[in-house]
Design a protein around this motif. Structure first.
Motif, PDB file in Angstrom:
ATOM      1  N   ALA A 292      -8.269 -24.383 -23.839  1.00  0.00           N
ATOM      2  CA  ALA A 292      -8.076 -23.014 -23.330  1.00  0.00           C
ATOM      3  C   ALA A 292      -8.569 -21.981 -24.333  1.00  0.00           C
ATOM      4  CB  ALA A 292      -6.606 -22.770 -23.007  1.00  0.00           C
ATOM      5  N   LYS A 293      -9.288 -21.014 -23.794  1.00  0.00           N
ATOM      6  CA  LYS A 293      -9.758 -19.877 -24.586  1.00  0.00           C
ATOM      7  C   LYS A 293      -9.110 -18.628 -23.997  1.00  0.00           C
ATOM      8  CE  LYS A 293     -14.081 -21.724 -26.180  1.00  0.00           C
ATOM      9  NZ  LYS A 293     -14.481 -22.927 -25.645  1.00  0.00           N
ATOM     10  N   PHE A 294      -8.444 -17.848 -24.834  1.00  0.00           N
ATOM     11  CA  PHE A 294      -7.703 -16.682 -24.380  1.00  0.00           C
ATOM     12  C   PHE A 294      -8.470 -15.399 -24.653  1.00  0.00           C
ATOM     13  CE2 PHE A 294      -4.679 -20.020 -24.901  1.00  0.00           C
ATOM     14  CZ  PHE A 294      -3.840 -19.868 -23.816  1.00  0.00           C
ATOM     15  N   PHE A 295      -8.288 -14.441 -23.768  1.00  0.00           N
ATOM     16  CA  PHE A 295      -8.962 -13.155 -23.887  1.00  0.00           C
ATOM     17  C   PHE A 295      -7.922 -12.048 -24.012  1.00  0.00           C
ATOM     18  CE2 PHE A 295     -11.672 -16.165 -21.675  1.00  0.00           C
ATOM     19  CZ  PHE A 295     -12.758 -16.188 -22.520  1.00  0.00           C
ATOM     20  N   VAL A 296      -7.570 -11.371 -22.958  1.00  0.00           N
ATOM     21  CA  VAL A 296      -6.561 -10.311 -23.039  1.00  0.00           C
ATOM     22  C   VAL A 296      -5.266 -10.787 -22.399  1.00  0.00           C
ATOM     23  CG1 VAL A 296      -8.211  -8.421 -23.089  1.00  0.00           C
ATOM     24  CG2 VAL A 296      -7.357  -9.228 -20.898  1.00  0.00           C
ATOM     25  N   GLY A 297      -4.174 -10.175 -22.767  1.00  0.00           N
ATOM     26  CA  GLY A 297      -2.887 -10.571 -22.221  1.00  0.00           C
ATOM     27  C   GLY A 297      -1.826  -9.508 -22.414  1.00  0.00           C
ATOM     28  N   PRO A 298      -2.035  -8.350 -21.839  1.00  0.00           N
ATOM     29  CA  PRO A 298      -1.081  -7.261 -22.075  1.00  0.00           C
ATOM     30  C   PRO A 298       0.168  -7.327 -21.206  1.00  0.00           C
ATOM     31  CG  PRO A 298      -2.803  -6.503 -20.626  1.00  0.00           C
ATOM     32  CD  PRO A 298      -3.160  -7.926 -21.020  1.00  0.00           C
ATOM     33  N   VAL A 299       1.145  -6.594 -21.661  1.00  0.00           N
ATOM     34  CA  VAL A 299       2.335  -6.320 -20.860  1.00  0.00           C
ATOM     35  C   VAL A 299       1.944  -5.222 -19.878  1.00  0.00           C
ATOM     36  CG1 VAL A 299       4.670  -5.371 -20.936  1.00  0.00           C
ATOM     37  CG2 VAL A 299       3.918  -6.974 -22.695  1.00  0.00           C
ATOM     38  N   VAL A 300       2.325  -5.400 -18.623  1.00  0.00           N
ATOM     39  CA  VAL A 300       2.062  -4.401 -17.593  1.00  0.00           C
ATOM     40  C   VAL A 300       3.371  -4.035 -16.906  1.00  0.00           C
ATOM     41  CG1 VAL A 300      -0.340  -5.094 -17.192  1.00  0.00           C
ATOM     42  CG2 VAL A 300       1.487  -6.207 -15.917  1.00  0.00           C
TER      43      VAL A 300
END
Length: 96
Positions: free
Chosen positions: A59-67
């Motif tokens: 797995a390659k991760f990019f963005v992951g914000p709280v919304v």
């Protein structure tokens, strides 16, 4: 209720970050406040990412914000992940 973070100068910090930075401030407790939900969602996003990384090592991760509605992470894996995989991911999160 348990303290899960601190508010200082308008900024929100989880307890680990606050301790690492030597920050003190107004306690944030585990309730349904905006500040508490931001900390809980941020921590849960990281937990989900760790579970996915263990289940899908490539797995390659990019963005992951709280919304406003919760949180998300954009990531890429070699296989297709569907709703059928969610219980496995959730179980791994519970193990972690």
């Amino acid at each position: 209720m348990d303290k899960i973070g601190l508010k200082n100068g308008g900024n929100i910090y989880d307890l680990q970050t606050a301790a690492e930075l030597g920050i003190d401030g107004e306690p944030i407790v585990a309730d349904s406040s905006k500040e508490a939900l931001e900390i809980l969602r941020h921590s849960t996003a990281h937990l989900m990412a760790q579970a996915i990384k263990e289940l899908y090592p490539e797995a390659k991760f990019f963005v992951g914000p709280v919304v406003k509605e919760g949180f998300y992470y954009d990531f890429k894996v070699n296989s297709k992940i569907s709703e059928d995989d969610l219980p496995t991911i959730e179980k791994k999160m519970e193990e972690l």
